[in-house]
Design an enzyme around this catalytic site. Structure first.
Site, short mmCIF file in Angstrom:
data_model
loop_
_atom_site.label_atom_id
_atom_site.label_comp_id
_atom_site.label_asym_id
_atom_site.label_seq_id
_atom_site.Cartn_x
_atom_site.Cartn_y
_atom_site.Cartn_z
N GLY A 169 51.06 37.47 35.87
CA GLY A 169 49.87 38.00 36.54
C GLY A 169 48.61 38.01 35.68
CD GLN A 170 46.90 36.96 29.80
OE1 GLN A 170 48.05 36.70 29.43
NE2 GLN A 170 45.89 37.05 28.96
CG HIS A 201 43.12 42.25 29.86
ND1 HIS A 201 43.12 40.86 29.74
CD2 HIS A 201 43.67 42.51 31.07
CE1 HIS A 201 43.66 40.33 30.83
NE2 HIS A 201 44.01 41.31 31.64
CG HIS A 248 45.55 46.16 33.40
ND1 HIS A 248 44.71 45.85 34.45
CD2 HIS A 248 46.00 44.96 32.95
CE1 HIS A 248 44.68 44.54 34.63
NE2 HIS A 248 45.46 43.97 33.73
P1 5GP Z 1 44.94 40.37 34.48
O1 5GP Z 1 45.21 39.89 35.88
O2 5GP Z 1 44.52 39.21 33.59
O3 5GP Z 1 46.01 41.21 33.87
O4 5GP Z 1 43.70 41.35 34.60
C1 5GP Z 1 42.38 40.90 34.64
C2 5GP Z 1 41.56 42.00 35.25
O5 5GP Z 1 40.21 41.73 34.95
C3 5GP Z 1 41.67 42.11 36.76
O6 5GP Z 1 42.15 43.40 37.11
C4 5GP Z 1 40.25 41.85 37.26
O7 5GP Z 1 39.90 42.68 38.34
C5 5GP Z 1 39.40 42.15 36.02
N1 5GP Z 1 38.18 41.37 35.91
C6 5GP Z 1 38.05 40.04 36.10
N2 5GP Z 1 36.77 39.67 35.87
C7 5GP Z 1 36.10 40.81 35.54
C8 5GP Z 1 34.74 41.06 35.21
O8 5GP Z 1 33.88 40.18 35.15
N3 5GP Z 1 34.40 42.35 34.93
C9 5GP Z 1 35.32 43.36 34.97
N4 5GP Z 1 34.88 44.60 34.69
N5 5GP Z 1 36.61 43.15 35.29
C10 5GP Z 1 36.99 41.90 35.57
#
Ligand code: 5GP
Ligand code: ZN
Length: 114
Positions: free
Chosen positions: A93-94, A100, A102
């Protein structure tokens, strides 16, 4: 990395609602929150995924969790509880390839996650 969205947020080139920052990490609210508190804690250093972290990054990776503590204090969810999640790789899900953590809280969170 100029093409990395989270590096650009860390550099202040893209706006974000910053909750906490220090010399090593920065925490900002997720654009698409899944809970009343949904904050991402990132290292200022570009590391693509958890699996790209090296021995020298050990302290930095630990600081992501201390950043999560700070977020919980700011949002007042230390007592009610919060969850930290790090997705590693597209299959998990990345979607943004800058490490990062969460931080989710402010509502009841089921386990196991759906
Ligand atoms: P992943 O899916 O990689 O674990 O999490 C990425 C997260 O980054 C997602 O929850 C998505 O909503 C958030 N995200 C993506 N682009 C941006 C952005 O430009 N600004 C912010 N604040 N969050 C973002
Ligand atoms: Zn980056």
């Amino acid at each position: 990395m100029s093409d990395c969205i989270f590096c650009r947020i860390a550099a202040g080139e893209i706006p974000a609602e910053v909750v906490y920052q220090d010399d090593d990490v920065i925490a900002f609210r997720d654009l698409n929150p899944q809970a009343p508190t949904h904050v991402l804690v990132i290292p200022r250093k570009h590391i693509e995924t958890l699996h790209h972290a090296e021995q020298d990054d050990a302290t930095l990776m630990g600081k992501l969790f201390l950043g999560a503590q700070q977020v919980a204090e700011v949002d007042g969810i230390a007592e009610s509880g919060y969850r930290t999640v790090m997705n590693c790789g597209a299959g998990a899900g990345q979607s943004v390839f800058h490490v990062h953590l969460h931080v989710l809280g402010g509502r009841s969170l089921g386990w196991p996650p759906g």
